[in-house]
Scaffold this active site. Structure first.
Site, PDB file in Angstrom:
ATOM      1  N   LYS A 156      -6.569  -4.908  -3.112  1.00  0.00           N
ATOM      2  CA  LYS A 156      -7.216  -5.546  -1.958  1.00  0.00           C
ATOM      3  C   LYS A 156      -8.269  -4.612  -1.372  1.00  0.00           C
ATOM      4  CE  LYS A 156      -3.499  -4.311   1.323  1.00  0.00           C
ATOM      5  NZ  LYS A 156      -4.267  -3.522   2.276  1.00  0.00           N
TER       6      LYS A 156
ATOM      7  N   CYS B 254      -2.235  -2.430   7.855  1.00  0.00           N
ATOM      8  CA  CYS B 254      -2.177  -3.360   6.725  1.00  0.00           C
ATOM      9  C   CYS B 254      -0.954  -4.271   6.758  1.00  0.00           C
ATOM     10  CB  CYS B 254      -2.274  -2.588   5.417  1.00  0.00           C
ATOM     11  SG  CYS B 254      -3.932  -1.884   5.211  1.00  0.00           S
TER      12      CYS B 254
ATOM     13  N   ASP C 215       0.789  -1.254   0.000  1.00  0.00           N
ATOM     14  CA  ASP C 215       0.000   0.000   0.000  1.00  0.00           C
ATOM     15  C   ASP C 215       0.816   1.296   0.000  1.00  0.00           C
ATOM     16  OD1 ASP C 215      -1.934  -1.920   0.232  1.00  0.00           O
ATOM     17  OD2 ASP C 215      -2.770  -1.217   2.123  1.00  0.00           O
TER      18      ASP C 215
HETATM   19  C1  C5J Z   1      -3.172   0.704   5.511  1.00  0.00           C
HETATM   20  C2  C5J Z   1      -5.005   1.870   6.555  1.00  0.00           C
HETATM   21  N1  C5J Z   1      -2.606   0.478   4.333  1.00  0.00           N
HETATM   22  N2  C5J Z   1      -4.305   2.241   7.616  1.00  0.00           N
HETATM   23  N3  C5J Z   1      -4.421   1.238   5.506  1.00  0.00           N
HETATM   24  O1  C5J Z   1      -2.571   0.478   6.547  1.00  0.00           O
HETATM   25  O2  C5J Z   1      -6.185   2.127   6.496  1.00  0.00           O
END
Ligand code: C5J
Length: 222
Positions: free
Chosen positions: A129, A162, A24
């Site tokens: 995802k 994540c 991400d």
């Molecule tokens: C991730 C989030 N990528 N914190 N997303 O950690 O919402």
């Protein structure tokens, strides 16, 4: 087999069956002017991870390791967005709404895509995802299985959400994970520390924590 110093003990890996998983690193989380910053977060805490990830990415590509990128986000029609996730946080502008870089966390929007510094190379799988974990409602497990991958080196954001969720999911599916502490980031320093401590806790009950410099030194010798 290569051996890299890590906690709670050294991590042994074979680059042929070990993939680099970058979670991400999207504009909306990491770039100034994105959704993360609009929520009042200090994105510089996440941006510290970009340069070390870039080095690990270059080295992994050099050694022909499988590199996989993930993006958190939803279909344009939001049909894969649970109402609970939409409502959570009581945000004025939340997922699917207009944000500073297009509709927030919607596939195809500028903010949803991976930052230029870590742009996927042609042929590198990008896994979209809808949840926090990289395995939930994705084909990541099939991709790894079909390529003979049993171990993951994990980078990305955010460490406690994540990254942590994906490492736990990987662990339950039989993968060993090495998380590089300078290649993951959180908006909250206390969560960064706690999340890394959890991964290596209880004798490494679900993972290892290492450092990019030592990983790079080890990989260079393989
Ligand atoms: C991730 C989030 N990528 N914190 N997303 O950690 O919402």
């Amino acid at each position: 087999m290569a051996t890299v110093p890590a906690e709670p003990y050294e991590f042994e890996f074979d680059p042929h069956s070990c993939a680099l998983l970058i979670i991400d690193m999207q504009r909306d989380f990491v770039d100034p002017g994105g959704f993360g910053e609009a929520l009042g977060n200090d994105v510089s805490l996440l941006r510290k991870a970009i340069a070390p990830i870039r080095k690990v990415l270059d080295a992994a590509r050099n050694k022909n390791m499988l590199v996989i990128h993930t993006r958190e986000g939803h279909r344009q029609d939001l049909s894969d967005l649970p109402q609970s996730k939409k409502l959570r946080g009581r945000l004025k502008a939340g997922i699917g709404d207009a944000g500073p870089m297009g509709r927030i966390l919607v596939r195809g929007e500028v903010g949803h895509d991976i930052i230029d510094e870590l742009k996927p190379a042609p042929g590198e799988p990008v896994v979209d995802k809808p949840g926090k974990g990289a395995f939930y409602a994705t084909d990541l497990d099939s991709i790894l299985h079909n390529r003979g991958i049993t171990q993951l080196v994990v980078c990305g954001v955010t460490t406690e959400v994540c990254v942590n969720t994906s490492v736990r999911e990987a662990n339950d599916r039989g993968y060993d994970c090495l998380v590089l502490d300078d290649c993951v980031g959180s908006y909250f320093p206390e969560f960064q520390t706690a999340a890394l401590n959890m991964i290596k806790a209880q004798g490494g009950i679900f993972g290892w924590v290492g450092h990019s410099r030592q990983f790079l030194e080890t990989l260079a010798k393989v």
